[in-house]
Design a protein around this motif. Structure first.
Motif, PDB file in Angstrom:
ATOM      1  N   HIS A   1       0.830  -1.197   0.000  1.00 12.75           N
ATOM      2  CA  HIS A   1       0.000   0.000   0.000  1.00 12.75           C
ATOM      3  C   HIS A   1       0.870   1.254   0.000  1.00 12.75           C
ATOM      4  O   HIS A   1       1.887   1.319   0.699  1.00 12.75           O
ATOM      5  N   ILE A   2       0.464   2.222  -0.787  1.00 23.43           N
ATOM      6  CA  ILE A   2       1.126   3.521  -0.789  1.00 23.43           C
ATOM      7  C   ILE A   2       0.479   4.326   0.334  1.00 23.43           C
ATOM      8  O   ILE A   2      -0.756   4.435   0.378  1.00 23.43           O
ATOM      9  N   PRO A   3       1.278   4.893   1.246  1.00 21.09           N
ATOM     10  CA  PRO A   3       0.710   5.627   2.380  1.00 21.09           C
ATOM     11  C   PRO A   3      -0.191   6.788   1.938  1.00 21.09           C
ATOM     12  O   PRO A   3       0.065   7.439   0.917  1.00 21.09           O
ATOM     13  N   LYS A   4      -1.234   7.016   2.722  1.00 19.06           N
ATOM     14  CA  LYS A   4      -2.203   8.063   2.422  1.00 19.06           C
ATOM     15  C   LYS A   4      -1.522   9.426   2.270  1.00 19.06           C
ATOM     16  O   LYS A   4      -1.864  10.186   1.370  1.00 19.06           O
ATOM     17  N   LYS A   5      -0.557   9.726   3.144  1.00 19.11           N
ATOM     18  CA  LYS A   5       0.124  11.018   3.070  1.00 19.11           C
ATOM     19  C   LYS A   5       0.855  11.185   1.740  1.00 19.11           C
ATOM     20  O   LYS A   5       0.893  12.270   1.179  1.00 19.11           O
ATOM     21  N   ARG A   6       1.422  10.101   1.235  1.00 16.44           N
ATOM     22  CA  ARG A   6       2.112  10.176  -0.061  1.00 16.44           C
ATOM     23  C   ARG A   6       1.104  10.440  -1.177  1.00 16.44           C
ATOM     24  O   ARG A   6       1.339  11.254  -2.056  1.00 16.44           O
ATOM     25  N   LEU A   7      -0.039   9.764  -1.117  1.00 14.81           N
ATOM     26  CA  LEU A   7      -1.064   9.959  -2.140  1.00 14.81           C
ATOM     27  C   LEU A   7      -1.680  11.356  -2.052  1.00 14.81           C
ATOM     28  O   LEU A   7      -2.078  11.920  -3.069  1.00 14.81           O
ATOM     29  N   GLU A   8      -1.739  11.915  -0.853  1.00 14.09           N
ATOM     30  CA  GLU A   8      -2.230  13.281  -0.721  1.00 14.09           C
ATOM     31  C   GLU A   8      -1.245  14.259  -1.351  1.00 14.09           C
ATOM     32  O   GLU A   8      -1.649  15.244  -1.966  1.00 14.09           O
ATOM     33  N   ALA A   9       0.041  13.981  -1.199  1.00 11.71           N
ATOM     34  CA  ALA A   9       1.075  14.860  -1.762  1.00 11.71           C
ATOM     35  C   ALA A   9       1.205  14.666  -3.272  1.00 11.71           C
ATOM     36  O   ALA A   9       1.358  15.627  -4.027  1.00 11.71           O
ATOM     37  N   VAL A  10       1.177  13.407  -3.713  1.00 10.74           N
ATOM     38  CA  VAL A  10       1.325  13.071  -5.137  1.00 10.74           C
ATOM     39  C   VAL A  10       0.239  12.045  -5.472  1.00 10.74           C
ATOM     40  O   VAL A  10       0.491  10.837  -5.445  1.00 10.74           O
ATOM     41  N   PRO A  11      -0.974  12.520  -5.794  1.00 10.46           N
ATOM     42  CA  PRO A  11      -2.088  11.584  -6.017  1.00 10.46           C
ATOM     43  C   PRO A  11      -1.866  10.586  -7.142  1.00 10.46           C
ATOM     44  O   PRO A  11      -2.534   9.562  -7.194  1.00 10.46           O
ATOM     45  N   TRP A  12      -0.943  10.850  -8.028  1.00  4.87           N
ATOM     46  CA  TRP A  12      -0.686   9.944  -9.162  1.00  4.87           C
ATOM     47  C   TRP A  12       0.517   9.036  -8.897  1.00  4.87           C
ATOM     48  O   TRP A  12       0.986   8.366  -9.806  1.00  4.87           O
ATOM     49  N   ALA A  13       0.983   8.965  -7.645  1.00  6.29           N
ATOM     50  CA  ALA A  13       2.133   8.124  -7.304  1.00  6.29           C
ATOM     51  C   ALA A  13       1.848   6.663  -7.667  1.00  6.29           C
ATOM     52  O   ALA A  13       0.767   6.142  -7.394  1.00  6.29           O
ATOM     53  N   LYS A  14       2.838   6.018  -8.280  1.00  5.28           N
ATOM     54  CA  LYS A  14       2.712   4.616  -8.672  1.00  5.28           C
ATOM     55  C   LYS A  14       3.432   3.690  -7.701  1.00  5.28           C
ATOM     56  O   LYS A  14       3.191   2.496  -7.719  1.00  5.28           O
ATOM     57  N   TRP A  15       4.373   4.243  -6.930  1.00  7.24           N
ATOM     58  CA  TRP A  15       5.216   3.424  -6.088  1.00  7.24           C
ATOM     59  C   TRP A  15       5.200   3.923  -4.654  1.00  7.24           C
ATOM     60  O   TRP A  15       5.042   5.116  -4.395  1.00  7.24           O
ATOM     61  N   CYS A  16       5.384   3.013  -3.721  1.00  9.60           N
ATOM     62  CA  CYS A  16       5.552   3.390  -2.324  1.00  9.60           C
ATOM     63  C   CYS A  16       6.893   4.116  -2.197  1.00  9.60           C
ATOM     64  O   CYS A  16       7.706   4.114  -3.124  1.00  9.60           O
ATOM     65  N   VAL A  17       7.139   4.726  -1.067  1.00  7.09           N
ATOM     66  CA  VAL A  17       8.351   5.518  -0.882  1.00  7.09           C
ATOM     67  C   VAL A  17       9.599   4.662  -1.072  1.00  7.09           C
ATOM     68  O   VAL A  17      10.543   5.049  -1.760  1.00  7.09           O
ATOM     69  N   SER A  18       9.595   3.477  -0.506  1.00 10.75           N
ATOM     70  CA  SER A  18      10.758   2.594  -0.587  1.00 10.75           C
ATOM     71  C   SER A  18      11.076   2.229  -2.041  1.00 10.75           C
ATOM     72  O   SER A  18      12.232   2.313  -2.480  1.00 10.75           O
ATOM     73  N   CYS A  19      10.069   1.839  -2.790  1.00 12.06           N
ATOM     74  CA  CYS A  19      10.294   1.460  -4.197  1.00 12.06           C
ATOM     75  C   CYS A  19      10.665   2.667  -5.045  1.00 12.06           C
ATOM     76  O   CYS A  19      11.488   2.568  -5.955  1.00 12.06           O
ATOM     77  N   GLN A  20      10.082   3.835  -4.733  1.00  7.82           N
ATOM     78  CA  GLN A  20      10.429   5.054  -5.453  1.00  7.82           C
ATOM     79  C   GLN A  20      11.900   5.391  -5.229  1.00  7.82           C
ATOM     80  O   GLN A  20      12.614   5.733  -6.167  1.00  7.82           O
ATOM     81  N   GLU A  21      12.369   5.257  -3.988  1.00  7.44           N
ATOM     82  CA  GLU A  21      13.777   5.529  -3.685  1.00  7.44           C
ATOM     83  C   GLU A  21      14.695   4.560  -4.432  1.00  7.44           C
ATOM     84  O   GLU A  21      15.722   4.965  -4.971  1.00  7.44           O
ATOM     85  N   LYS A  22      14.315   3.290  -4.468  1.00  4.91           N
ATOM     86  CA  LYS A  22      15.129   2.292  -5.200  1.00  4.91           C
ATOM     87  C   LYS A  22      15.197   2.646  -6.685  1.00  4.91           C
ATOM     88  O   LYS A  22      16.252   2.556  -7.302  1.00  4.91           O
ATOM     89  N   LEU A  23      14.067   3.053  -7.236  1.00  5.19           N
ATOM     90  CA  LEU A  23      14.002   3.421  -8.654  1.00  5.19           C
ATOM     91  C   LEU A  23      14.904   4.632  -8.925  1.00  5.19           C
ATOM     92  O   LEU A  23      15.660   4.638  -9.894  1.00  5.19           O
ATOM     93  N   GLU A  24      14.847   5.623  -8.070  1.00  2.71           N
ATOM     94  CA  GLU A  24      15.661   6.818  -8.242  1.00  2.71           C
ATOM     95  C   GLU A  24      17.145   6.508  -8.106  1.00  2.71           C
ATOM     96  O   GLU A  24      17.964   7.060  -8.852  1.00  2.71           O
ATOM     97  N   MET A  25      17.503   5.613  -7.188  1.00  4.67           N
ATOM     98  CA  MET A  25      18.916   5.233  -7.020  1.00  4.67           C
ATOM     99  C   MET A  25      19.421   4.470  -8.242  1.00  4.67           C
ATOM    100  O   MET A  25      20.553   4.648  -8.663  1.00  4.67           O
ATOM    101  N   ALA A  26      18.563   3.664  -8.832  1.00  2.71           N
ATOM    102  CA  ALA A  26      18.951   2.854  -9.992  1.00  2.71           C
ATOM    103  C   ALA A  26      19.141   3.721 -11.236  1.00  2.71           C
ATOM    104  O   ALA A  26      19.932   3.381 -12.112  1.00  2.71           O
ATOM    105  N   THR A  27      18.414   4.827 -11.318  1.00  2.00           N
ATOM    106  CA  THR A  27      18.513   5.687 -12.496  1.00  2.00           C
ATOM    107  C   THR A  27      19.459   6.858 -12.298  1.00  2.00           C
ATOM    108  O   THR A  27      19.652   7.637 -13.220  1.00  2.00           O
ATOM    109  N   ALA A  28      20.046   6.972 -11.117  1.00  5.84           N
ATOM    110  CA  ALA A  28      20.958   8.100 -10.843  1.00  5.84           C
ATOM    111  C   ALA A  28      22.349   7.856 -11.383  1.00  5.84           C
ATOM    112  O   ALA A  28      22.786   6.860 -11.737  1.00  5.84           O
TER     113      ALA A  28
END
Length: 102
Positions: free
Chosen positions: A75-102
């Motif tokens: 589940h993507i936390p409610k606070k994350r969805l409130e900040a970015v309603p179109w978020a596809k990834w939870c915070v942990s997976c988003q961070e992994k994705l950003e680290m992989a593309t950096a």
């Protein structure tokens, strides 16, 4: 929010048209115009991507998968969805994705 971004996209496209170099421009004007066109084009690309992400989120609502991470299925936390309603990834997976593309 989608309508807001569409309005911004129309503005960016209008700004891009306004930044076209006049035929009698000198080198400094051409350089400035070229730079402005690049900024407007980049802004348009980002807005187009965000509108696409919003459309994807709306589809996930219809599918019943909104709020679920597309990577881990958690589940993507409610606070994350409130900040970015179109978020596809939870915070942990988003961070992994950003680290992989950096």
């Amino acid at each position: 929010k989608r309508e807001e971004f569409e309005g911004e996209l129309r503005g960016a496209r209008h700004g891009l048209a306004d930044s076209l170099t006049p035929p009698d421009a000198d080198d400094a004007e051409r350089s400035s115009s070229f730079h402005e066109q690049g900024l407007r084009a980049k802004e348009g690309e980002q807005l187009t991507e965000t509108i696409g992400a919003i459309d994807d989120a709306l589809q996930r609502i219809e599918d019943g998968t909104y709020g679920m991470c597309e990577d881990c299925g958690g589940h993507i936390p409610k606070k994350r969805l409130e900040a970015v309603p179109w978020a596809k990834w939870c915070v942990s997976c988003q961070e992994k994705l950003e680290m992989a593309t950096a």
